[in-house]
Write a protein that holds these residues in place. Structure first.
Motif, PDB file in Angstrom:
ATOM      1  N   GLU A 222      72.345  11.138 -21.931  1.00 14.75           N
ATOM      2  CA  GLU A 222      70.842  11.715 -20.654  1.00 14.75           C
ATOM      3  C   GLU A 222      72.448  13.345 -20.291  1.00 14.75           C
ATOM      4  O   GLU A 222      72.326  13.936 -19.771  1.00 14.75           O
ATOM      5  CB  GLU A 222      71.956  10.590 -19.529  1.00 14.75           C
ATOM      6  CG  GLU A 222      70.369   9.844 -19.822  1.00 14.75           C
ATOM      7  CD  GLU A 222      71.060   8.396 -18.708  1.00 14.75           C
ATOM      8  OE1 GLU A 222      70.193   7.898 -18.696  1.00 14.75           O
ATOM      9  OE2 GLU A 222      71.706   8.571 -18.275  1.00 14.75           O
ATOM     10  N   ILE A 223      73.682  13.142 -20.727  1.00 16.27           N
ATOM     11  CA  ILE A 223      74.716  14.046 -20.259  1.00 16.27           C
ATOM     12  C   ILE A 223      75.079  15.245 -21.203  1.00 16.27           C
ATOM     13  O   ILE A 223      74.229  16.428 -21.117  1.00 16.27           O
ATOM     14  CB  ILE A 223      76.512  13.777 -20.563  1.00 16.27           C
ATOM     15  CG1 ILE A 223      76.420  12.500 -19.777  1.00 16.27           C
ATOM     16  CG2 ILE A 223      77.164  14.881 -20.400  1.00 16.27           C
ATOM     17  CD1 ILE A 223      76.961  12.892 -18.189  1.00 16.27           C
ATOM     18  N   LEU A 224      74.403  14.832 -22.217  1.00 14.74           N
ATOM     19  CA  LEU A 224      73.779  16.295 -22.967  1.00 14.74           C
ATOM     20  C   LEU A 224      72.461  17.369 -23.206  1.00 14.74           C
ATOM     21  O   LEU A 224      72.487  18.059 -23.460  1.00 14.74           O
ATOM     22  CB  LEU A 224      74.371  15.959 -24.773  1.00 14.74           C
ATOM     23  CG  LEU A 224      75.609  15.696 -24.942  1.00 14.74           C
ATOM     24  CD1 LEU A 224      75.358  15.323 -26.654  1.00 14.74           C
ATOM     25  CD2 LEU A 224      76.521  16.260 -24.948  1.00 14.74           C
ATOM     26  N   ASN A 225      71.722  16.301 -22.241  1.00 18.62           N
ATOM     27  CA  ASN A 225      70.637  16.501 -21.933  1.00 18.62           C
ATOM     28  C   ASN A 225      70.394  17.569 -20.886  1.00 18.62           C
ATOM     29  O   ASN A 225      69.391  17.675 -20.465  1.00 18.62           O
ATOM     30  CB  ASN A 225      69.523  15.641 -22.954  1.00 18.62           C
ATOM     31  CG  ASN A 225      69.082  15.973 -23.566  1.00 18.62           C
ATOM     32  OD1 ASN A 225      68.375  16.453 -24.605  1.00 18.62           O
ATOM     33  ND2 ASN A 225      69.148  14.872 -24.682  1.00 18.62           N
ATOM     34  N   LEU A 226      71.833  17.814 -19.803  1.00 15.33           N
ATOM     35  CA  LEU A 226      71.497  17.818 -18.423  1.00 15.33           C
ATOM     36  C   LEU A 226      70.665  19.643 -18.493  1.00 15.33           C
ATOM     37  O   LEU A 226      72.021  20.184 -19.031  1.00 15.33           O
ATOM     38  CB  LEU A 226      72.951  18.327 -17.745  1.00 15.33           C
ATOM     39  CG  LEU A 226      73.340  16.224 -17.178  1.00 15.33           C
ATOM     40  CD1 LEU A 226      75.122  15.965 -16.780  1.00 15.33           C
ATOM     41  CD2 LEU A 226      72.298  15.949 -16.669  1.00 15.33           C
ATOM     42  N   ASP A 283      66.478  26.389 -15.246  1.00 14.96           N
ATOM     43  CA  ASP A 283      66.379  25.252 -17.141  1.00 14.96           C
ATOM     44  C   ASP A 283      67.314  25.083 -18.296  1.00 14.96           C
ATOM     45  O   ASP A 283      66.825  24.367 -19.263  1.00 14.96           O
ATOM     46  CB  ASP A 283      64.611  25.662 -17.168  1.00 14.96           C
ATOM     47  CG  ASP A 283      64.064  24.971 -17.698  1.00 14.96           C
ATOM     48  OD1 ASP A 283      64.275  23.353 -17.169  1.00 14.96           O
ATOM     49  OD2 ASP A 283      63.442  24.702 -18.842  1.00 14.96           O
ATOM     50  N   GLY A 284      68.545  25.984 -18.282  1.00 18.62           N
ATOM     51  CA  GLY A 284      68.769  26.294 -19.093  1.00 18.62           C
ATOM     52  C   GLY A 284      70.043  24.715 -19.636  1.00 18.62           C
ATOM     53  O   GLY A 284      70.502  24.375 -18.206  1.00 18.62           O
ATOM     54  N   LEU A 285      70.157  24.455 -20.717  1.00 19.05           N
ATOM     55  CA  LEU A 285      70.972  23.252 -20.732  1.00 19.05           C
ATOM     56  C   LEU A 285      72.494  23.630 -20.439  1.00 19.05           C
ATOM     57  O   LEU A 285      72.594  24.631 -20.555  1.00 19.05           O
ATOM     58  CB  LEU A 285      71.020  23.462 -22.759  1.00 19.05           C
ATOM     59  CG  LEU A 285      69.620  22.079 -22.855  1.00 19.05           C
ATOM     60  CD1 LEU A 285      69.744  22.391 -24.289  1.00 19.05           C
ATOM     61  CD2 LEU A 285      69.662  20.578 -22.357  1.00 19.05           C
ATOM     62  N   LEU A 286      72.883  23.047 -19.900  1.00 22.33           N
ATOM     63  CA  LEU A 286      74.339  22.417 -19.504  1.00 22.33           C
ATOM     64  C   LEU A 286      74.954  22.787 -21.010  1.00 22.33           C
ATOM     65  O   LEU A 286      76.253  23.443 -21.326  1.00 22.33           O
ATOM     66  CB  LEU A 286      75.145  21.750 -18.357  1.00 22.33           C
ATOM     67  CG  LEU A 286      76.248  21.107 -18.186  1.00 22.33           C
ATOM     68  CD1 LEU A 286      76.701  22.327 -17.478  1.00 22.33           C
ATOM     69  CD2 LEU A 286      76.442  19.812 -17.452  1.00 22.33           C
ATOM     70  N   PHE A 287      75.228  21.832 -21.785  1.00 25.39           N
ATOM     71  CA  PHE A 287      75.673  21.925 -23.159  1.00 25.39           C
ATOM     72  C   PHE A 287      75.079  22.324 -24.357  1.00 25.39           C
ATOM     73  O   PHE A 287      74.377  21.902 -24.811  1.00 25.39           O
ATOM     74  CB  PHE A 287      76.223  20.615 -23.715  1.00 25.39           C
ATOM     75  CG  PHE A 287      76.640  20.687 -22.500  1.00 25.39           C
ATOM     76  CD1 PHE A 287      78.329  20.338 -22.167  1.00 25.39           C
ATOM     77  CD2 PHE A 287      76.469  18.752 -21.419  1.00 25.39           C
ATOM     78  CE1 PHE A 287      79.250  19.837 -21.212  1.00 25.39           C
ATOM     79  CE2 PHE A 287      77.478  18.786 -20.879  1.00 25.39           C
ATOM     80  CZ  PHE A 287      78.972  18.848 -20.245  1.00 25.39           C
ATOM     81  N   LYS A 294      68.003  25.633 -26.932  1.00 20.45           N
ATOM     82  CA  LYS A 294      66.952  24.767 -26.840  1.00 20.45           C
ATOM     83  C   LYS A 294      67.454  23.596 -26.954  1.00 20.45           C
ATOM     84  O   LYS A 294      66.745  22.789 -26.908  1.00 20.45           O
ATOM     85  CB  LYS A 294      65.511  25.713 -27.131  1.00 20.45           C
ATOM     86  CG  LYS A 294      65.326  26.922 -26.651  1.00 20.45           C
ATOM     87  CD  LYS A 294      64.063  27.023 -27.253  1.00 20.45           C
ATOM     88  CE  LYS A 294      63.049  27.719 -26.113  1.00 20.45           C
ATOM     89  NZ  LYS A 294      61.798  28.085 -27.035  1.00 20.45           N
ATOM     90  N   GLN A 295      68.378  23.659 -27.961  1.00 25.90           N
ATOM     91  CA  GLN A 295      69.202  21.871 -28.424  1.00 25.90           C
ATOM     92  C   GLN A 295      70.599  21.995 -28.204  1.00 25.90           C
ATOM     93  O   GLN A 295      71.409  22.543 -27.383  1.00 25.90           O
ATOM     94  CB  GLN A 295      69.037  22.181 -29.782  1.00 25.90           C
ATOM     95  CG  GLN A 295      68.162  22.479 -30.635  1.00 25.90           C
ATOM     96  CD  GLN A 295      66.621  21.018 -30.827  1.00 25.90           C
ATOM     97  OE1 GLN A 295      67.054  19.931 -30.114  1.00 25.90           O
ATOM     98  NE2 GLN A 295      65.471  21.600 -30.474  1.00 25.90           N
ATOM     99  N   PRO A 296      70.666  20.968 -27.710  1.00 25.96           N
ATOM    100  CA  PRO A 296      72.304  20.056 -26.874  1.00 25.96           C
ATOM    101  C   PRO A 296      73.041  19.945 -27.999  1.00 25.96           C
ATOM    102  O   PRO A 296      72.648  20.283 -29.513  1.00 25.96           O
ATOM    103  CB  PRO A 296      72.152  18.836 -26.177  1.00 25.96           C
ATOM    104  CG  PRO A 296      70.924  18.313 -27.365  1.00 25.96           C
ATOM    105  CD  PRO A 296      70.031  19.771 -27.513  1.00 25.96           C
ATOM    106  N   VAL A 297      74.117  20.326 -27.625  1.00 28.37           N
ATOM    107  CA  VAL A 297      75.120  20.615 -28.900  1.00 28.37           C
ATOM    108  C   VAL A 297      75.423  19.265 -29.491  1.00 28.37           C
ATOM    109  O   VAL A 297      75.262  17.826 -28.451  1.00 28.37           O
ATOM    110  CB  VAL A 297      77.208  21.087 -27.956  1.00 28.37           C
ATOM    111  CG1 VAL A 297      77.315  20.141 -27.072  1.00 28.37           C
ATOM    112  CG2 VAL A 297      77.351  21.857 -28.989  1.00 28.37           C
TER     113      VAL A 297
END
Length: 380
Positions: A222-226, A283-287, A294-297
């Motif tokens: 949930e955090i990494l997909n914020l 709409d961009g990822l926070l991480f 488009k992919q989380p870190v």
């Protein structure tokens, strides 16, 4: 209508059975002896007659493999990438092991048999040699239950979406007991050491991600997909979007952003905006990953490095969630309040923190009694 044809091939003589059906493709199969070809053709004709008479159920017409394939196509694309990946891994087990069965043949006993195999079969090692592989590792009861849950999602779709089943056989299969005795909590000293190590990390995302996890109790996924649209810096809240991976089964949780975390979010947003002509995409990822926005870190390596520097052992990222619950309980939060923060749908899920909440409740009761009764309770 069925016909049997004798064919001479370089490998030997075979008998080809053909079954022609009205308004349906022709069926054919080769056998080494004529009797098997005749039996197969008659079985096809009997099944066709049952179909024509409306005696064949949908559960008999479809296999579990068909259901899994349909579920992959219709449902997995709607899930978050990480959730879809986990579901796909579970389906990669069920499809080759039980996929050949018709849904009418998929019994609770067969599912339970493979539930037990999942728990007792060692996990294949990725090590190149037996010496490096170490002792065998087995799936935990929680992991086995997640496999069952994914199979249950497919069978639920068979019941409610496609009407291939009347009742899911998984309802008669018991899940394994998930023992939470080993649930790990951070002490306040460990927390400070961990935050110091995160602050010194080479990863610019680690400290903020860990702080969000420990202060909101949200899951790592949930955090990494914020996304930036989930962050309201003025109101000081974060909207945690959940999906079928979580027990909340969809929806949004609104959680407060700690005062100590807010400046880090503001600084990160400012850094992301620098050097860009267009405004930061909400709409961009926070991480985001350095490889793809488009992919989380991926924070596994920085996380493990920080734990090693902090001298913290046997601790997972998910234990930050448990630690958040323990800190809330110490501050007097009820089980209901803890469950609301963590997004638990069932009160049973929050019961693992009952002993922490009880400690605070007992202290409250003793304090109330001392204030009301003083020493009167001890007088004879």
């Amino acid at each position: 209508m069925a016909t049997i044809t004798k064919l001479h091939r370089s490998t030997g003589t075979v008998y080809k059975a053909r079954v022609r059906r009205d308004n349906a493709p022709e069926l054919s199969k080769c056998f080494k002896n004529r009797s098997d070809a005749v039996k197969w053709a008659r079985a096809c004709e009997v099944e066709q007659q049952r179909n024509d008479a409306g005696l064949t159920t949908e559960a008999h017409r479809h296999t579990l493999s068909e259901a899994v394939t349909k579920y992959r196509a219709e449902f997995l694309p709607k899930l978050r990438p990480e959730t879809a990946r986990k579901y796909a891994q579970h389906l990669d087990y069920w499809q080759p092991h039980l996929g050949h069965l018709r849904l009418s043949e998929l019994t609770a006993a067969k599912i339970a048999e493979h539930r037990d195999l999942l728990a007792t079969t060692p996990i294949p090692s990725k090590a190149k040699s037996a010496e490096k592989a170490g002792p065998p590792r087995y799936r935990s009861p929680a992991t086995v239950n997640r496999h069952l849950a994914t199979l249950g999602a497919v069978l639920t779709a068979c019941v409610k979406q496609w009407h291939w089943l009347q009742v899911s056989p998984l309802q008669q299969v018991a899940k394994g007991s998930e023992h939470n005795a080993g649930t790990r909590y951070l002490s306040e000293d460990e927390l400070q050491r961990l935050l110091t190590a995160c602050h010194e990390s080479e990863s610019p995302a680690l400290l903020l991600a860990v702080l969000l996890s420990i202060t909101t109790g949200a899951r790592q996924g949930e955090i990494l997909n914020l996304r930036w649209k989930d962050i309201d810096l003025q109101a000081g809240v974060v909207q945690v979007r959940v999906d079928n991976e979580t027990s909340t089964k969809g929806g949004i949780r609104s959680l407060p952003i700690a005062a100590q975390v807010l400046p880090l979010l503001q600084a990160r947003k400012k850094q992301r905006q620098q050097g860009k002509v267009t405004p930061l995409n909400d709409d961009g990822l926070l991480f985001p990953s350095r490889v793809s926005d488009k992919q989380p870190v991926q924070l596994r390596t920085p996380w493990e490095t920080a734990l090693r520097r902090a001298g913290i052992e046997h601790f997972r990222w998910h234990d930050l969630r448990h630690s958040c619950a323990s800190f809330l309980a110490r501050k007097g939060a009820s089980l209901l309040e803890i469950g609301n923060v963590l997004g638990h749908k069932s009160a049973n899920t929050t019961k693992r923190y009952a002993h922490l909440s009880e400690q605070h409740t007992h202290a409250l009761v003793r304090g109330m009694a001392d204030e009301l009764l003083g020493t009167a309770g001890g007088e004879g």
